[in-house]
Design an enzyme around this catalytic site. Sequence first.
Site, mmCIF file in Angstrom:
data_model
loop_
_atom_site.group_PDB
_atom_site.id
_atom_site.type_symbol
_atom_site.label_atom_id
_atom_site.label_comp_id
_atom_site.label_asym_id
_atom_site.label_seq_id
_atom_site.Cartn_x
_atom_site.Cartn_y
_atom_site.Cartn_z
ATOM 1 N N ASP A 90 0.853 -1.196 0.000
ATOM 2 C CA ASP A 90 0.000 0.000 0.000
ATOM 3 C C ASP A 90 0.890 1.247 0.000
ATOM 4 O O ASP A 90 2.115 1.157 0.180
ATOM 5 C CB ASP A 90 -0.908 -0.060 1.244
ATOM 6 N N GLU A 129 3.036 4.886 -3.783
ATOM 7 C CA GLU A 129 3.122 5.810 -4.936
ATOM 8 C C GLU A 129 4.503 6.445 -5.064
ATOM 9 O O GLU A 129 4.862 6.761 -6.203
ATOM 10 C CB GLU A 129 2.023 6.873 -4.802
ATOM 11 N N ASP A 145 -8.795 3.675 -2.722
ATOM 12 C CA ASP A 145 -9.839 4.128 -1.795
ATOM 13 C C ASP A 145 -11.025 4.682 -2.581
ATOM 14 O O ASP A 145 -11.185 5.892 -2.737
ATOM 15 C CB ASP A 145 -9.271 5.195 -0.854
HETATM 16 C C1 GLC Z 1 -4.800 3.185 2.514
HETATM 17 C C2 GLC Z 1 -5.286 1.988 1.722
HETATM 18 C C3 GLC Z 1 -6.408 1.323 2.455
HETATM 19 C C4 GLC Z 1 -5.933 0.908 3.838
HETATM 20 C C5 GLC Z 1 -5.411 2.122 4.611
HETATM 21 C C6 GLC Z 1 -4.781 1.745 5.958
HETATM 22 O O1 GLC Z 1 -5.783 4.167 2.538
HETATM 23 O O2 GLC Z 1 -5.679 2.374 0.421
HETATM 24 O O3 GLC Z 1 -6.887 0.210 1.744
HETATM 25 O O4 GLC Z 1 -6.975 0.324 4.565
HETATM 26 O O5 GLC Z 1 -4.439 2.804 3.831
HETATM 27 O O6 GLC Z 1 -3.702 0.907 5.775
#
Ligand code: GLC
Length: 877
Positions: free
Chosen positions: A395, A398, A473
């Site tokens: 995650d 980017e 998201d």
């Molecule tokens: C980011 C991710 C999401 C995750 C969150 C906490 O927003 O896109 O899926 O739950 O981080 O890790």
Amino acid sequence: MLLATLFGCARATQLGAPQPDAPPVAERCAGALAANLSNEAGSLVARCGAIEVHATPLADGVIELRYAATGVAAPASWAVIAAPADPTATIGGTGVCTAALAVTIDAQCEVHATLADGTPIVDDAQPFDGAGTLVRTARTDRVYGLGERTGGLDRRGRTWTFWNTDAYDPAFGGWHPGQDPMYQAIPLELHAGAGGAFGLFTDEPRRMTIDLGGALDTTTATTTSLAQYVIAGPTLADVVRRYTALTGAPAMPPRWAFGFHQSRWGYADAATLLAIADRFRSEGIPADALWLDIQAQNGFRSFTFDETHFPATLIGQLAAKGFHVVTIEDPGIKVEAGYGVYDSGSAGGHFLSYQGTAWPGTAVWPDVSRAATRAWWGQQVGTVADRGVAGIWLDVNEPTTFPEGGGGTTLPDDVAVDGDGAPTTMAALHNAYGLLEARATFDALAARGTRPFVLSRAGYAGIQRYAAVWTGDVPSTWDGLDQTLPMLLGLGMSGVPFVGSDIGGYSGNATPELYARWLALGSISPFARAHVTNGVPGQEPWMFGDDVTAAARARLGDRYHLMPYLYSLGAEAVRTGAPILRPLVWEFPDDPMVADLGDEAMLGPFVLAAPITKQGATSRHVYLPAGRWFELHSGRIFDGPTTTEASISTAALPLYVRAGAILPTTDSVEIYPGAEASSFTLYEDDGAQLAGGARTTIAVEPTADGATVTFDHDSAVAARTLTVRVHRVDGTVTGIDGAQSFHYDPDDRSLAATAADAAHLVLGFHYDPEIADPDPPVPVTFEIHVPADTSQATPIAIVTSTDMWTAQTPLAWVSAGVARGTVTLPRGEWFEYKVTRGSWLTVEKLASCAEVANRSRFAAAGSQVDTVATWRDRCGN
Ligand code: GLC
């Protein structure tokens, strides 16, 4: 057939004006090279003052163009892994010619590309400026691809930015409508018009824009060397096959990853997860994986666990219940002496010289562009895999620095990076950061001997080699849902077949209706995971009431039933790059109705799905292209092109099967013979092996009196009995060759045969193929369990919505408390019903004495067992 159609149209093309007087293409590459051109080691090189252009013929219909300021060397590519030369190409005259493409470069160093038949596809409108801007004459074709995007399938009409971004907008609890850029940067343009398709892949991981909004197509990045691949068609499938040959075959996920995944940010502890696992089983909702978000880490430190709430024993306990576990790992590593990951990373010089803020506080980021650092990252992944974790979720890669806020906060451009031994800066690495992190993760898992499962939020061209991708998201809104299918289709067309979205939406508080619709879309998404943010109710199916729970059971039941088909589509994606979930234009390129149709999709070549994405919909239009279609569950026939109005219930997902379809399921092979022969390759393996696997070609041939179905295996055949079912057998059955037994179901109108599998198995189905009525009514049997003290003197009846609730159709008593009977209903329609004792005054009630909600059911062959708790008159009103 499709190829022939496309070639046939190539002269009346929209890709460029025909040039009837132009010399044959091969002549452009004949004779001495023009003055500004030279042949340098198999590349055509053009020099014009301060710029140079290289055109290199690559095998199988690809020509690489490189535009550069004079003398600037090409940087290595992180995306392209195989670019073999085309030994049959000719270089001469003004160009380079291959069997599929020709590129000429004029005296101003402007590039012109044509298909082999002379159809123009690329025309520079200005010479390269030496600083990263390419200007082309825009055509009247459509442009698909460009990776993860909001909006429709056709990307024309605006400028798109390539800059991996944490697209979260706090005002929406996720990315907002029209958001650009998103998390992924995949600069693959798929140009398509009446003359066929070609591709342009601009291999540039810096910030880039592609403007498709006007008379010129303009590509802009800040670089003195820009590489672009011109990729021949003529079909979209050809372009994507060639693109994935260049940038790498998609990774086949392990079989469990094709199942349903349940996630949320915030599961409190092991007991919560074990209870959720049990609930899936007791509800009879199939699921294969549970996910641990950052709350399961020790203070948001990657590669750690909160050992108090998520002890190591949890993984084995969940495995015993049949669940795999996936954990999140973020690249922002907490700066903290004594934290092993930070200590070893610092000691090895693995962090970039920049400190920012991430979930754990002050953090540093590994330099994933350095081979030794990727190996170190892989060691951290190994510690988690050693614990029994089956997959890794990457995650905020980017990479994102905090605070989140839609601004795309990231590491500064000037941070130095290794660049695999060719030092550069984050400006040049940015869009490839997630790709390289995924590569390190994948390689570490693959080295353990089984197929890895990696999910990545960010990526660049080539991400398909390592990871599945989800759309980040997405807010739990109708717009979020509506945007999801075209986004998945665009990703699929961009070489990333294993894609999905947060089922229910990320921001949370989805209504039951929104969740049910999203789950239906999820049930046909290559990657199917429910996920939601912290601090809101969970998005497990049963959180939305009995109706939605039943809908989840039905929709995911269908997904699991079709698993052999889905899994084989995964293997097809590995071989050819073809998306598992694909837009209709992929299958029907010459049907103008589907050119920008993003609210229907094909699951592989045979199943058309029309998910419902509009709030309050009570039916939806479904466009069915030319050919015969069978509604999946009822066999109802539609002859396309046509638009039908599909009825809807909570559990609805309109699904249609194309004539010629071959659908391997968990217990049968379902055949829908068409007017022409068809085939499908079934792929089977142990679910996790790195290579190998067995392929079976299943072919169907229509005959004058039915159909012949043939199985040919490419490897040893296991002893097993196959069930093969042929659909819409309405006429008289005269026999079956090659089968052990057969059974005709007159209600379903299908003919099933069983046979022992064999290396070469031929089954001949003999029946009258005449279909007199495409849409015959279907008898549905109801077995109703009523309160035991109900007198058998009372009539028990069914009333349905199909006749505006008028007829009371009596059932017959079969034993104390049980009545059974058959009601004939419109095939392939959802209907609602209730049970009475012969009149509305005696309609069924709940034990609480509230009148039961209408029950809903799809009119297809089969029986329905239900229980009536209480009669209305017993409740005193
Ligand atoms: C980011 C991710 C999401 C995750 C969150 C906490 O927003 O896109 O899926 O739950 O981080 O890790």
